[in-house]
Design a protein around this motif. Structure first.
Motif, PDB file in Angstrom:
ATOM      1  N   ASP A  26       5.795  -3.720  11.268  1.00  0.00           N
ATOM      2  CA  ASP A  26       5.298  -3.863   9.888  1.00  0.00           C
ATOM      3  C   ASP A  26       6.369  -4.016   8.813  1.00  0.00           C
ATOM      4  OD1 ASP A  26       2.666  -4.025  10.415  1.00  0.00           O
ATOM      5  OD2 ASP A  26       2.148  -1.973   9.850  1.00  0.00           O
ATOM      6  N   GLY A  28       7.998  -6.755   8.370  1.00  0.00           N
ATOM      7  CA  GLY A  28       7.888  -8.131   7.881  1.00  0.00           C
ATOM      8  C   GLY A  28       8.602  -9.159   8.742  1.00  0.00           C
ATOM      9  N   LYS A  29       8.806  -8.841  10.016  1.00  0.00           N
ATOM     10  CA  LYS A  29       9.511  -9.775  10.908  1.00  0.00           C
ATOM     11  C   LYS A  29       8.738 -11.084  11.068  1.00  0.00           C
ATOM     12  CE  LYS A  29       9.471  -6.733  14.270  1.00  0.00           C
ATOM     13  NZ  LYS A  29       8.909  -5.546  13.576  1.00  0.00           N
ATOM     14  N   THR A  30       7.432 -10.971  11.317  1.00  0.00           N
ATOM     15  CA  THR A  30       6.608 -12.161  11.515  1.00  0.00           C
ATOM     16  C   THR A  30       6.532 -12.979  10.235  1.00  0.00           C
ATOM     17  OG1 THR A  30       5.317 -10.829  13.040  1.00  0.00           O
ATOM     18  CG2 THR A  30       4.364 -12.937  12.387  1.00  0.00           C
ATOM     19  N   LYS A  31       6.380 -12.265   9.115  1.00  0.00           N
ATOM     20  CA  LYS A  31       6.295 -12.918   7.808  1.00  0.00           C
ATOM     21  C   LYS A  31       7.587 -13.697   7.527  1.00  0.00           C
ATOM     22  CE  LYS A  31       3.271 -13.025   4.502  1.00  0.00           C
ATOM     23  NZ  LYS A  31       1.907 -13.389   4.912  1.00  0.00           N
ATOM     24  N   LYS A 142      10.639  -6.665   1.353  1.00  0.00           N
ATOM     25  CA  LYS A 142       9.538  -6.199   0.491  1.00  0.00           C
ATOM     26  C   LYS A 142      10.033  -5.758  -0.883  1.00  0.00           C
ATOM     27  CE  LYS A 142       6.612  -4.916   4.413  1.00  0.00           C
ATOM     28  NZ  LYS A 142       5.479  -4.133   4.892  1.00  0.00           N
ATOM     29  N   ASP A 144       9.534  -7.179  -3.464  1.00  0.00           N
ATOM     30  CA  ASP A 144       8.473  -7.453  -4.444  1.00  0.00           C
ATOM     31  C   ASP A 144       7.621  -6.220  -4.724  1.00  0.00           C
ATOM     32  OD1 ASP A 144       5.805  -7.886  -2.564  1.00  0.00           O
ATOM     33  OD2 ASP A 144       7.665  -8.441  -1.572  1.00  0.00           O
ATOM     34  N   ALA A 210       9.938 -11.406   2.160  1.00  0.00           N
ATOM     35  CA  ALA A 210       9.493 -12.384   3.154  1.00  0.00           C
ATOM     36  C   ALA A 210       8.174 -13.002   2.702  1.00  0.00           C
ATOM     37  CB  ALA A 210       9.330 -11.711   4.509  1.00  0.00           C
ATOM     38  N   MET A 211       7.412 -12.205   1.943  1.00  0.00           N
ATOM     39  CA  MET A 211       6.101 -12.685   1.529  1.00  0.00           C
ATOM     40  C   MET A 211       6.217 -13.777   0.471  1.00  0.00           C
ATOM     41  SD  MET A 211       2.792 -10.460   0.531  1.00  0.00           S
ATOM     42  CE  MET A 211       3.227  -9.983  -1.119  1.00  0.00           C
TER      43      MET A 211
HETATM   44  P1  GDP Z   1       6.107  -7.168  11.646  1.00  0.00           P
HETATM   45  O1  GDP Z   1       5.273  -6.159  12.368  1.00  0.00           O
HETATM   46  O2  GDP Z   1       7.500  -6.645  11.385  1.00  0.00           O
HETATM   47  O3  GDP Z   1       6.115  -8.524  12.267  1.00  0.00           O
HETATM   48  O4  GDP Z   1       5.478  -7.275  10.174  1.00  0.00           O
HETATM   49  P2  GDP Z   1       4.552  -8.423   9.546  1.00  0.00           P
HETATM   50  O5  GDP Z   1       5.319  -9.635   9.251  1.00  0.00           O
HETATM   51  O6  GDP Z   1       3.343  -8.560  10.375  1.00  0.00           O
HETATM   52  O7  GDP Z   1       4.201  -7.724   8.165  1.00  0.00           O
HETATM   53  C1  GDP Z   1       3.484  -6.500   8.098  1.00  0.00           C
HETATM   54  C2  GDP Z   1       2.712  -6.425   6.795  1.00  0.00           C
HETATM   55  O8  GDP Z   1       3.622  -6.407   5.695  1.00  0.00           O
HETATM   56  C3  GDP Z   1       1.802  -7.626   6.579  1.00  0.00           C
HETATM   57  O9  GDP Z   1       0.648  -7.186   5.950  1.00  0.00           O
HETATM   58  C4  GDP Z   1       2.616  -8.521   5.668  1.00  0.00           C
HETATM   59  O10 GDP Z   1       1.821  -9.345   4.859  1.00  0.00           O
HETATM   60  C5  GDP Z   1       3.378  -7.506   4.833  1.00  0.00           C
HETATM   61  N1  GDP Z   1       4.666  -8.031   4.351  1.00  0.00           N
HETATM   62  C6  GDP Z   1       5.625  -8.652   5.081  1.00  0.00           C
HETATM   63  N2  GDP Z   1       6.658  -8.989   4.294  1.00  0.00           N
HETATM   64  C7  GDP Z   1       6.356  -8.584   3.057  1.00  0.00           C
HETATM   65  C8  GDP Z   1       7.032  -8.645   1.805  1.00  0.00           C
HETATM   66  O11 GDP Z   1       8.127  -9.170   1.651  1.00  0.00           O
HETATM   67  N3  GDP Z   1       6.374  -8.063   0.733  1.00  0.00           N
HETATM   68  C9  GDP Z   1       5.160  -7.456   0.841  1.00  0.00           C
HETATM   69  N4  GDP Z   1       4.629  -6.941  -0.261  1.00  0.00           N
HETATM   70  N5  GDP Z   1       4.502  -7.404   1.999  1.00  0.00           N
HETATM   71  C10 GDP Z   1       5.087  -7.948   3.091  1.00  0.00           C
END
Ligand code: GDP
Length: 362
Positions: A26, A28-31, A142, A144, A210-211
């Protein structure tokens, strides 16, 4: 032949660095991967980002596009042809794979949530990277979510942070300093990438969203510059094969295939390859080298482009006979002569017993 390959090695001819994305769930790796993939490249034919097998190829044009606004970034001095980013984020086992003692992953992005700091898996990933001596950058993600933060993905992140309200800057500073201290507890010195004058002692941090895309240009610019200068020698293209089996998959209509990350060297249709199987070495001939059709077209499921030859670093699906017992996580070799094939079979047996040994130890 390895000596010849070493001699032909030149830092004027670099391959794409193989990049892994690691960190706690969570963060933000995928994002981050999605955002990088969405980079708009003007001339799509030449510079489009392509999804390969198990990896995303980011061409140099896409890096230039993202880094336009980055201060002190010199696009004309880019020497790498792009990045090859491994698609399965958090694929710890991949970051841990080694070929001839070297990590398969040339550079890692360790993603940390600025709101959460170092978490259990962050520390695990960090230990893994330190143990393997793998270079990495920290994406402090994150941003933001900082109070009153306003986004601008088109600006240099450090310039942009200076334009935030006072209280936002203060919150950033406090959270950043707390995270610096948490890294110090793990014995790692970290500092913002634009302040890092001593990359031997300090790992760099790049603030990102990342978002929204903020800081992603700085992150990509940092990776490009670091890999092509500090690690240029490792990225010199050589005609010696360096390939690893990532997945063994049965595809309807195709049969059993292997997904391979080719880091260096070339693979050709009709090459005789030797790889490790659960019943012993497998020797087979490459029938097809496949990659998915480009993203911009409406994708018909399992539609592949066929290649006669591919060159590292790329991800590719291989079609051949007798792949049912192939094992993932181990190298793939090409045999040019019968003698070589015999030698490689022995090598492959050794790989299997080494793999079994390390599983037992765990
Ligand atoms: P992973 O488990 O590391 O791959 O994380 P995800 O990419 O799935 O992100 C987990 C959650 O955090 C999702 O709901 C994303 O939309 C959110 N998220 C990822 N990057 C950001 C960011 O830069 N800002 C915010 N506010 N949310 C983010």
């Amino acid at each position: 032949r390895r000596e010849d390959a070493e001699k032909a090695k030149s830092t004027d001819n670099l391959r794409a660095p193989v990049i892994c994305v690691l960190g706690h769930v969570d963060t933000g790796k995928t994002k981050m991967l999605d955002t990088i993939r969405r980079t708009n490249v003007q001339d799509n034919e030449a510079g489009g980002i392509t999804q390969q097998i198990g990896a995303t190829q980011v061409p140099v044009e896409a890096i230039k596009e993202r880094c336009k606004q980055v201060k002190d970034f010199k696009p004309d001095e880019l020497k790498i042809p792009g990045f090859l980013i491994i698609d399965t984020p958090g694929h710890e086992s991949f970051a841990n794979l080694r070929v001839r003692g070297q990590s398969l992953c040339d550079f890692a992005i360790l993603v940390v949530d600025i709101m959460h700091g170092l978490e259990a898996q962050t520390i695990e990933s960090l230990k893994l990277l330190l143990k393997g001596g793998s270079p990495f950058v920290i994406a402090l993600n994150k941003i933001d979510r900082l109070y009153n933060y306003t986004s601008n993905p088109r600006k240099d992140i450090y310039e942009h942070l200076k334009s935030q309200p006072q209280n936002t800057q203060l919150e950033f500073k406090e959270r950043y300093e707390k995270i610096v201290a948490e890294f110090a507890e793990q014995g790692v010195n970290v500092v913002l990438s634009n302040k890092n004058t001593n990359p031997d002692e300090y790992m760099s941090i790049v603030p990102t969203s990342a978002m929204l895309g903020d800081g992603v240009g700085n992150l990509m610019g940092h990776i490009a510059q670091t890999t092509q200068t500090v690690y240029a020698n490792k990225l010199a293209f050589v005609d010696e094969l360096d390939a690893t089996v990532m997945e063994v998959r049965t595809i309807p209509g195709l049969g059993t295939t292997i997904d391979v990350i080719l880091v260096n060297g070339r693979l050709r249709v009709n090459d005789i390859v030797v790889l490790t199987g659960s019943d012993g070495p497998i020797m087979t001939q490459i029938r097809e080298l496949l990659m998915p059709a480009p993203l911009k077209e409406i994708r018909v499921k399992n539609e592949y482009l066929h290649y006669k030859e591919i060159k590292g670093a790329q991800g590719v699906k291989i079609l051949a006979k007798n792949l049912e017992k192939a094992l993932a996580g181990l190298p793939l070799f090409v045999a040019n002569t019968l003698d070589e094939a015999e030698y490689l079979k022995e090598e492959s047996k050794a790989q299997l017993s080494k793999a079994l040994h390390s599983i037992k130890k765990k």
